[in-house]
Design an enzyme around this catalytic site. Structure first.
Site, PDB file in Angstrom:
ATOM      1  N   ARG A  84       0.854  -1.174   0.000  1.00 13.07           N
ATOM      2  CA  ARG A  84       0.000   0.000   0.000  1.00 13.07           C
ATOM      3  C   ARG A  84       0.902   1.240   0.000  1.00 13.07           C
ATOM      4  O   ARG A  84       1.707   1.432   0.911  1.00 13.07           O
ATOM      5  CB  ARG A  84      -0.899   0.005   1.241  1.00 13.07           C
ATOM      6  CG  ARG A  84      -1.682   1.283   1.386  1.00 13.07           C
ATOM      7  CD  ARG A  84      -2.630   1.296   2.593  1.00 13.07           C
ATOM      8  NE  ARG A  84      -3.264   2.603   2.656  1.00 13.07           N
ATOM      9  CZ  ARG A  84      -3.178   3.448   3.687  1.00 13.07           C
ATOM     10  NH1 ARG A  84      -2.545   3.110   4.798  1.00 13.07           N
ATOM     11  NH2 ARG A  84      -3.739   4.636   3.623  1.00 13.07           N
ATOM     12  N   HIS A 129      -3.059  10.990   0.539  1.00 13.91           N
ATOM     13  CA  HIS A 129      -2.523  10.823   1.893  1.00 13.91           C
ATOM     14  C   HIS A 129      -1.951  12.177   2.333  1.00 13.91           C
ATOM     15  O   HIS A 129      -0.745  12.340   2.491  1.00 13.91           O
ATOM     16  CB  HIS A 129      -1.484   9.703   1.922  1.00 13.91           C
ATOM     17  CG  HIS A 129      -1.210   9.126   3.292  1.00 13.91           C
ATOM     18  ND1 HIS A 129      -1.323   7.785   3.588  1.00 13.91           N
ATOM     19  CD2 HIS A 129      -0.824   9.717   4.449  1.00 13.91           C
ATOM     20  CE1 HIS A 129      -1.004   7.575   4.866  1.00 13.91           C
ATOM     21  NE2 HIS A 129      -0.685   8.735   5.413  1.00 13.91           N
ATOM     22  N   GLU A 174      -7.350   8.618   6.343  1.00 11.69           N
ATOM     23  CA  GLU A 174      -7.631   9.349   7.586  1.00 11.69           C
ATOM     24  C   GLU A 174      -8.038  10.793   7.328  1.00 11.69           C
ATOM     25  O   GLU A 174      -7.313  11.722   7.697  1.00 11.69           O
ATOM     26  CB  GLU A 174      -6.409   9.331   8.512  1.00 11.69           C
ATOM     27  CG  GLU A 174      -5.991   7.943   8.945  1.00 11.69           C
ATOM     28  CD  GLU A 174      -4.806   7.960   9.917  1.00 11.69           C
ATOM     29  OE1 GLU A 174      -4.318   9.047  10.247  1.00 11.69           O
ATOM     30  OE2 GLU A 174      -4.389   6.867  10.335  1.00 11.69           O
ATOM     31  N   ASN A 316      -7.161   1.932   9.829  1.00 13.18           N
ATOM     32  CA  ASN A 316      -5.853   2.150  10.439  1.00 13.18           C
ATOM     33  C   ASN A 316      -6.057   2.073  11.939  1.00 13.18           C
ATOM     34  O   ASN A 316      -6.789   2.882  12.518  1.00 13.18           O
ATOM     35  CB  ASN A 316      -5.289   3.527  10.090  1.00 13.18           C
ATOM     36  CG  ASN A 316      -4.903   3.658   8.625  1.00 13.18           C
ATOM     37  OD1 ASN A 316      -4.970   2.683   7.874  1.00 13.18           O
ATOM     38  ND2 ASN A 316      -4.503   4.854   8.231  1.00 13.18           N
ATOM     39  N   TYR A 318      -4.233   1.595  15.791  1.00 14.86           N
ATOM     40  CA  TYR A 318      -2.988   1.621  16.550  1.00 14.86           C
ATOM     41  C   TYR A 318      -3.157   1.354  18.038  1.00 14.86           C
ATOM     42  O   TYR A 318      -2.320   0.712  18.648  1.00 14.86           O
ATOM     43  CB  TYR A 318      -2.292   2.982  16.380  1.00 14.86           C
ATOM     44  CG  TYR A 318      -1.670   3.168  15.005  1.00 14.86           C
ATOM     45  CD1 TYR A 318      -0.333   2.850  14.781  1.00 14.86           C
ATOM     46  CD2 TYR A 318      -2.416   3.640  13.935  1.00 14.86           C
ATOM     47  CE1 TYR A 318       0.243   3.003  13.532  1.00 14.86           C
ATOM     48  CE2 TYR A 318      -1.851   3.789  12.675  1.00 14.86           C
ATOM     49  CZ  TYR A 318      -0.518   3.473  12.475  1.00 14.86           C
ATOM     50  OH  TYR A 318       0.058   3.613  11.243  1.00 14.86           O
ATOM     51  N   GLU A 385      -3.408  -0.066   8.152  1.00 16.95           N
ATOM     52  CA  GLU A 385      -2.217   0.308   8.928  1.00 16.95           C
ATOM     53  C   GLU A 385      -2.342  -0.256  10.326  1.00 16.95           C
ATOM     54  O   GLU A 385      -3.443  -0.298  10.896  1.00 16.95           O
ATOM     55  CB  GLU A 385      -2.072   1.836   9.077  1.00 16.95           C
ATOM     56  CG  GLU A 385      -1.601   2.566   7.859  1.00 16.95           C
ATOM     57  CD  GLU A 385      -1.457   4.073   8.083  1.00 16.95           C
ATOM     58  OE1 GLU A 385      -1.206   4.511   9.225  1.00 16.95           O
ATOM     59  OE2 GLU A 385      -1.604   4.813   7.101  1.00 16.95           O
TER      60      GLU A 385
HETATM   61  C1  GBH Z   1      -1.181   7.226  10.672  1.00 21.75           C
HETATM   62  O1  GBH Z   1      -1.891   8.093  11.498  1.00 21.75           O
HETATM   63  C2  GBH Z   1      -0.846   7.856   9.348  1.00 21.75           C
HETATM   64  O2  GBH Z   1      -1.740   7.425   8.352  1.00 21.75           O
HETATM   65  C3  GBH Z   1       0.571   7.612   8.916  1.00 21.75           C
HETATM   66  O3  GBH Z   1       0.875   8.460   7.845  1.00 21.75           O
HETATM   67  C4  GBH Z   1       1.487   7.808  10.100  1.00 21.75           C
HETATM   68  O4  GBH Z   1       2.838   7.749   9.751  1.00 21.75           O
HETATM   69  C5  GBH Z   1       1.180   6.729  11.097  1.00 21.75           C
HETATM   70  O5  GBH Z   1      -0.164   6.720  11.440  1.00 21.75           O
HETATM   71  C6  GBH Z   1       1.974   6.832  12.391  1.00 21.75           C
HETATM   72  O6  GBH Z   1       1.641   7.998  13.093  1.00 21.75           O
HETATM   73  O7  GBH Z   1       0.120  14.202  18.606  1.00 21.75           O
HETATM   74  O8  GBH Z   1      -1.605  13.715  20.236  1.00 21.75           O
HETATM   75  O9  GBH Z   1      -2.059  15.276  18.443  1.00 21.75           O
HETATM   76  C7  GBH Z   1      -2.199   7.576  12.786  1.00 21.75           C
HETATM   77  C8  GBH Z   1      -3.164   8.464  13.513  1.00 21.75           C
HETATM   78  C9  GBH Z   1      -3.525  10.672  14.167  1.00 21.75           C
HETATM   79  C10 GBH Z   1      -1.838   9.420  15.231  1.00 21.75           C
HETATM   80  C11 GBH Z   1      -2.891  11.957  14.679  1.00 21.75           C
HETATM   81  C12 GBH Z   1      -1.226  10.675  15.761  1.00 21.75           C
HETATM   82  C13 GBH Z   1      -1.674  12.890  16.501  1.00 21.75           C
HETATM   83  C14 GBH Z   1      -1.924  12.761  17.954  1.00 21.75           C
HETATM   84  N1  GBH Z   1      -2.520   9.670  13.993  1.00 21.75           N
HETATM   85  N2  GBH Z   1      -2.247  11.677  15.927  1.00 21.75           N
HETATM   86  S1  GBH Z   1      -1.323  14.105  18.874  1.00 21.75           S
END
Ligand code: GBH
Length: 489
Positions: A84, A129, A174, A316, A318, A385
């Site tokens: 991807r 993206h 996202e 996605n 996490y 993801e």
């Molecule tokens: C993904 O976002 C993205 O799609 C990808 O590009 C990125 O590299 C990957 O995850 C890892 O981060 O700092 O407390 O404001 C994941 C979701 C949403 C997580 C925004 C971090 C910021 C939180 N992201 N968030 S904060």
């Protein structure tokens, strides 16, 4: 989790697909090479370097524009079925519109795709993206309702150029990052502060852009190209802090704000925005003296146009958060989406922490998320993801290995429960430019050496472990790889 909770079949079906993911701005580099136009991330980091934690930028990053053959070689080493990656709109259309097509950019993606196909690796393309052509930002970007026509023009070209070989398309990655952060004043490009109003206009415009792309494909490409189109959300698990009704509503509002506003219009039976957030914003807007709700509605015609406009939901995932109601959170500006939903979030100390402040290993969060989506919409799902960050560049990444093993056990549990889950894609193939965190956080299965002009990539322990899972179709918690040599099987 207790071993007893892991029941049922512990083997991935043969047709279950594994992959890894990246995104154009994070890996390509070559930011102004061969006719590429400037995008909103190029623009923001050059104008305002201190917006990035280590004052770095992605002008070169992992330099995949030049290293793409090595990237594909890594995919072959891992034995993944799917890669991807995303297209950079301004590399193909430097000014955003199709009056000027950058043939060298087109050639780059043709080379990348053909290299994958040569080795039987299925490309999965994210069309957006986060990297809008800067020119389009100057015309208002996602605040201008014309964006859905501009986006359709761009994606039609992508279908024409690459759709003979690309059969899996993701319209947006996202979108909450584009809207809530990019237009909500939270330091993502384009970093315009239109919180509370612009962010809602953006949401509606993204949903309509997605639907136009879907219908364009159905009308003019599907019968000859036979591909699938989906959209990807960040869907973490949101657990109410207490049993109170207020906290339950707070968790639900958090879900709606992050992904429900896009998913509900597309995947629900009735269509349209989720009720709770619509009512909430209308109420708040009235209290604040606005003559109208700051959250625009769809017309009936738009609602019908959007409803059902996807073949799969990209997830996605996490981590998890505890959510509590908090009527007035002083951290949030007024008006803003975050102020509108009135919540606070917590991360328990007991959950192992990654390098990213928001990322912990929350027990069974992926399983809970998938089951929740099944009960709401029962969509076809691809995990687009999932991954773990470290500050340490080293090759022995046991915390990442633990994270992946447990996530993959959650995947097996969800498959056993009948979730229509078709594949799992790890973030990320390699270390890359982690947006506002620059190069301080590493998500890679492969380490990237940024001090080396060649940007040498070296497999971490997690790469060997993932490879073994893909090959053996099981999660063996005791497998210890021999890291002395990586082979292509
Ligand atoms: C993904 O976002 C993205 O799609 C990808 O590009 C990125 O590299 C990957 O995850 C890892 O981060 O700092 O407390 O404001 C994941 C979701 C949403 C997580 C925004 C971090 C910021 C939180 N992201 N968030 S904060």
């Amino acid at each position: 989790p207790e071993p007893s909770s892991r029941n049922g079949v512990r083997r991935f079906p043969d047709n279950f697909r594994f992959g890894t993911a990246t995104a154009a701005y994070q890996i390509e580099g070559a930011w102004n090479a061969d006719g590429k136009g400037e995008n909103i991330w190029d623009h923001m980091v050059h104008e305002n370097p201190s917006i990035i934690l280590d004052r770095s930028n992605a002008d070169t990053t992992t330099d995949s524009y030049h290293n793409y053959k090595r990237d594909v070689e890594m995919l072959r080493e891992l034995g993944v079925d799917t890669y991807r990656f995303s297209l950079s709109w301004s590399r193909i259309l430097p000014e955003g519109f199709s009056h000027k097509i950058n043939q060298e950019g087109v050639q780059f993606y043709n080379n990348y795709i053909n290299e994958m196909l040569k080795y039987n690796i299925t490309p999965m393309v994210t069309l957006y993206h986060w990297d809008l052509p800067q020119k389009l930002q100057e015309y208002g970007g996602f605040l201008n309702p014309m964006i859905s026509d501009w986006y359709e023009e761009y994606v039609r070209l992508a279908f024409e150029l690459f759709g003979d070989r690309v059969k899996h398309w993701i319209t947006f990655n996202e979108p909450c990052i584009t809207c809530n952060d990019g237009y909500g004043g939270r330091y993502k490009a384009p970093n315009v502060n239109t919180s509370g109003i612009g962010e809602y206009l953006c949401i509606k415009n993204v949903v309509l852009s997605h639907a136009k792309a879907y219908h364009a494909y159905q009308k003019d490409f599907k019968s000859s190209q036979h591909g699938q189109i989906g959209i990807t959300m960040i869907i973490n698990w949101q657990e109410p802090l207490t049993d109170s009704e207020d906290d339950a509503l707070a968790a639900e509002l958090k879900r709606q704000a992050e992904w429900g506003v896009y998913v509900e219009p597309i995947f629900s039976k009735h269509g349209g925005f989720p009720r709770e957030i619509v009512d909430r914003v209308a109420e708040k807007s009235a209290e604040q003296g606005y003559a109208w709700s700051r959250m625009p509605e769809f017309t009936d015609e738009e609602r019908e146009f959007v409803r059902g406009s996807a073949d799969f939901l990209g997830v996605n995932h996490y981590t998890a958060f505890y959510i509590a109601a908090l009527e007035k959170n002083p951290e949030y500006p007024v008006p803003s989406l975050l102020d509108d939903i009135g919540i606070d979030d917590y991360i328990p100390h007991r959950w192992p922490k990654a390098a990213s402040p928001w990322l912990t290993k929350a027990p069974r969060s992926l399983y809970k998320t998938l089951m929740n989506l099944k009960s709401r919409y029962n969509p076809t799902i691809i995990i687009t993801e999932n991954g773990w960050s470290a500050r340490n560049a080293g090759l022995i990444d046991d915390d990442r290995v633990d994270y992946y093993r447990d996530a993959l056990e959650d995947v097996l549990d969800a498959l056993n429960e009948g979730v229509k889950l078709k594949g799992y894609i790890a973030w990320s193939l390699m270390d890359n430019f982690e947006w506002n965190q620059g190069f301080t956080e590493r998500f890679g299965l492969y380490q990237v050496d940024y001090s080396d002009a060649k940007r040498t990539r070296t497999p971490r322990k997690s790469a060997f472990v993932y490879k073994q899972v893909i090959k053996s179709r099981v999660v063996d918690h005791h497998y210890e790889p021999d890291m002395s040599v990586m082979t292509i099987d």
